[in-house]
Design a protein around this motif. Structure first.
Motif, PDB file in Angstrom:
ATOM      1  N   LEU A 221       0.886  -1.199   0.108  1.00 29.02           N
ATOM      2  CA  LEU A 221       0.215   0.001   0.111  1.00 29.02           C
ATOM      3  C   LEU A 221       0.821   1.291  -0.038  1.00 29.02           C
ATOM      4  O   LEU A 221       0.417   2.260  -0.862  1.00 29.02           O
ATOM      5  CB  LEU A 221      -0.794  -0.155   1.290  1.00 29.02           C
ATOM      6  CG  LEU A 221      -1.886  -1.012   1.107  1.00 29.02           C
ATOM      7  CD1 LEU A 221      -2.592  -0.861   2.454  1.00 29.02           C
ATOM      8  CD2 LEU A 221      -2.840  -0.993  -0.007  1.00 29.02           C
ATOM      9  N   LYS A 222       1.838   1.306   0.757  1.00 31.59           N
ATOM     10  CA  LYS A 222       2.736   2.314   0.970  1.00 31.59           C
ATOM     11  C   LYS A 222       3.633   2.513  -0.471  1.00 31.59           C
ATOM     12  O   LYS A 222       3.893   3.871  -0.701  1.00 31.59           O
ATOM     13  CB  LYS A 222       3.486   2.382   2.152  1.00 31.59           C
ATOM     14  CG  LYS A 222       2.839   2.390   3.342  1.00 31.59           C
ATOM     15  CD  LYS A 222       2.126   3.648   3.719  1.00 31.59           C
ATOM     16  CE  LYS A 222       2.909   5.003   3.834  1.00 31.59           C
ATOM     17  NZ  LYS A 222       1.989   6.053   4.065  1.00 31.59           N
ATOM     18  N   SER A 223       3.870   1.591  -1.331  1.00 28.07           N
ATOM     19  CA  SER A 223       4.733   1.663  -2.346  1.00 28.07           C
ATOM     20  C   SER A 223       3.839   1.716  -3.519  1.00 28.07           C
ATOM     21  O   SER A 223       4.480   2.204  -4.634  1.00 28.07           O
ATOM     22  CB  SER A 223       5.681   0.528  -2.527  1.00 28.07           C
ATOM     23  OG  SER A 223       5.085  -0.542  -2.576  1.00 28.07           O
ATOM     24  N   GLY A 224       2.773   1.062  -3.546  1.00 30.50           N
ATOM     25  CA  GLY A 224       1.828   1.172  -4.554  1.00 30.50           C
ATOM     26  C   GLY A 224       2.193   0.215  -5.663  1.00 30.50           C
ATOM     27  O   GLY A 224       1.896  -0.118  -6.818  1.00 30.50           O
ATOM     28  N   SER A 225       3.199  -0.933  -5.187  1.00 29.48           N
ATOM     29  CA  SER A 225       3.523  -1.827  -6.006  1.00 29.48           C
ATOM     30  C   SER A 225       3.830  -3.356  -5.220  1.00 29.48           C
ATOM     31  O   SER A 225       4.086  -3.155  -4.087  1.00 29.48           O
ATOM     32  CB  SER A 225       4.795  -1.337  -6.580  1.00 29.48           C
ATOM     33  OG  SER A 225       5.647  -2.320  -7.449  1.00 29.48           O
ATOM     34  N   LEU A 226       3.686  -4.218  -6.163  1.00 33.28           N
ATOM     35  CA  LEU A 226       3.814  -5.619  -5.428  1.00 33.28           C
ATOM     36  C   LEU A 226       5.302  -5.861  -5.694  1.00 33.28           C
ATOM     37  O   LEU A 226       5.658  -6.841  -4.638  1.00 33.28           O
ATOM     38  CB  LEU A 226       3.210  -6.702  -6.383  1.00 33.28           C
ATOM     39  CG  LEU A 226       1.839  -6.981  -6.333  1.00 33.28           C
ATOM     40  CD1 LEU A 226       1.478  -8.169  -7.214  1.00 33.28           C
ATOM     41  CD2 LEU A 226       1.688  -7.580  -4.721  1.00 33.28           C
ATOM     42  N   TRP A 227       6.131  -5.275  -6.244  1.00 32.38           N
ATOM     43  CA  TRP A 227       7.441  -5.480  -6.543  1.00 32.38           C
ATOM     44  C   TRP A 227       8.394  -5.631  -5.029  1.00 32.38           C
ATOM     45  O   TRP A 227       9.209  -6.470  -4.892  1.00 32.38           O
ATOM     46  CB  TRP A 227       8.094  -4.967  -7.588  1.00 32.38           C
ATOM     47  CG  TRP A 227       7.667  -5.201  -8.870  1.00 32.38           C
ATOM     48  CD1 TRP A 227       6.787  -4.638  -9.579  1.00 32.38           C
ATOM     49  CD2 TRP A 227       8.015  -6.336  -9.601  1.00 32.38           C
ATOM     50  NE1 TRP A 227       6.524  -5.254 -10.605  1.00 32.38           N
ATOM     51  CE2 TRP A 227       7.188  -6.412 -10.683  1.00 32.38           C
ATOM     52  CE3 TRP A 227       9.110  -7.474  -9.232  1.00 32.38           C
ATOM     53  CZ2 TRP A 227       7.418  -7.280 -11.700  1.00 32.38           C
ATOM     54  CZ3 TRP A 227       9.078  -8.288 -10.435  1.00 32.38           C
ATOM     55  CH2 TRP A 227       8.364  -8.388 -11.429  1.00 32.38           C
ATOM     56  N   PRO A 228       8.274  -4.526  -4.021  1.00 34.96           N
ATOM     57  CA  PRO A 228       9.096  -4.641  -2.987  1.00 34.96           C
ATOM     58  C   PRO A 228       8.465  -6.017  -2.270  1.00 34.96           C
ATOM     59  O   PRO A 228       9.642  -6.599  -1.557  1.00 34.96           O
ATOM     60  CB  PRO A 228       8.736  -3.396  -2.372  1.00 34.96           C
ATOM     61  CG  PRO A 228       8.463  -2.500  -3.464  1.00 34.96           C
ATOM     62  CD  PRO A 228       7.831  -3.264  -4.224  1.00 34.96           C
TER      63      PRO A 228
END
Length: 288
Positions: A221-228
């Motif tokens: 949610l904080k990065s807006g991405s699945l990748w981390p």
């Protein structure tokens, strides 16, 4: 008056149950083909890799978007990968640094757990011992091909933080959706009882997967991405063996489970990684 068509996206709890059950069922069916039809050795790492990867691809990239229409009712592949945040790779450098820094915290906590156990045994912590823990070269080619065989773990993030988290975000507040995805992730580990693993170990897996699932939800949610999240999940499973080998070879199953819940994948790393994600994204915002 138009008749409304049934959509699984409008029934998140039913969709959750189907997704969780579909993955092990697909693994069994693919295993029947690979092992039974093509006569591949059941316990071979390559066989397990092919079965796990094929089953997850069938469920997450065929069944889920095109049959179930999850997570938001669309059945376009490009809309699907965007809805689950898989296509979001920018800002690339910040996402990469966030993932790697979170994994470093996880790795240090796993190593710290081993050192704590060593001290509690009354044994001396020497530099050769520490160096042996930190030596992860045995997990890399040519000594090992776990760099490939660990790949199927990333699909768990696509399933639980991509599909399921997105599914529940449409109907529940963010904290509730994160908790539901984490509890679902933990509960899915109970299927490991079918592989003959001891109850105490499987219960430990379910607990620490639930706890760590909270971090995965927050970082997505904080990065807006699945990748981390995928990066931490992959690296955490790839290198956990050398970092925790002493506990795994010296302690009882019950003790191993406790150290897993506290150090390896549980309370300590989850707390520290969530705090770091909040600080990192405050200093270097990723989501606009």
């Amino acid at each position: 008056m138009q008749t409304q068509h049934f959509q699984f996206a409008g029934h998140p709890w039913l969709a959750l149950l189907i997704v969780i059950l579909a993955i092990p069922i697909a693994q069994v069916l693919v295993g029947v083909v690979v092992i039974g039809l093509f006569k591949q050795p059941q316990d071979a790492p390559m066989t397990q890799f092919v079965v796990a990867t094929s089953a997850h691809i069938l469920v997450l990239f065929v069944l889920v978007p095109f049959v179930l229409g999850l997570p938001d009712g669309t059945r376009s592949f490009s809309a699907y990968v965007d809805a689950i945040r898989l296509s979001r790779v920018q800002p690339f450098l910040r996402l990469l640094l966030l993932g790697l820094s979170c994994y470093l915290i996880l790795a240090l906590c796993q190593a710290a757990g081993t050192l704590v156990y060593r001290v509690r045994e009354g044994q001396t912590v020497t530099w050769p011992f520490v160096r042996g823990i930190l030596d992860v070269s045995g997990q890399l080619p040519p000594k090992s091909w776990d760099i490939l065989f660990s790949f199927p773990w990333v699909f768990e993030e696509i399933a639980f933080r991509g599909v399921i988290l997105s599914l529940f975000l449409a109907r529940y507040p963010k904290p509730t959706a994160v908790v539901i995805a984490a509890l679902s992730f933990g509960a899915s580990h109970m299927f490991n009882l079918a592989t003959g693993q001891e109850l105490a170990w499987v219960l430990g897996q379910a607990v620490w997967a639930t706890i760590l699932g909270l971090f995965y939800g927050v970082v997505v949610l904080k990065s807006g991405s699945l990748w981390p999240a995928m990066m931490v999940h992959y690296l955490g499973n790839l290198f956990v063996a050398p970092l925790t080998w002493y506990v795994q070879t010296s302690a009882s199953i019950q003790t191993q489970a406790i150290y897993g819940v506290v150090f390896s994948f549980g309370l300590v790393p989850t707390t520290l990684m969530i705090l770091w994600v909040l600080l990192f994204t405050a200093l270097w915002p990723i989501v606009g």
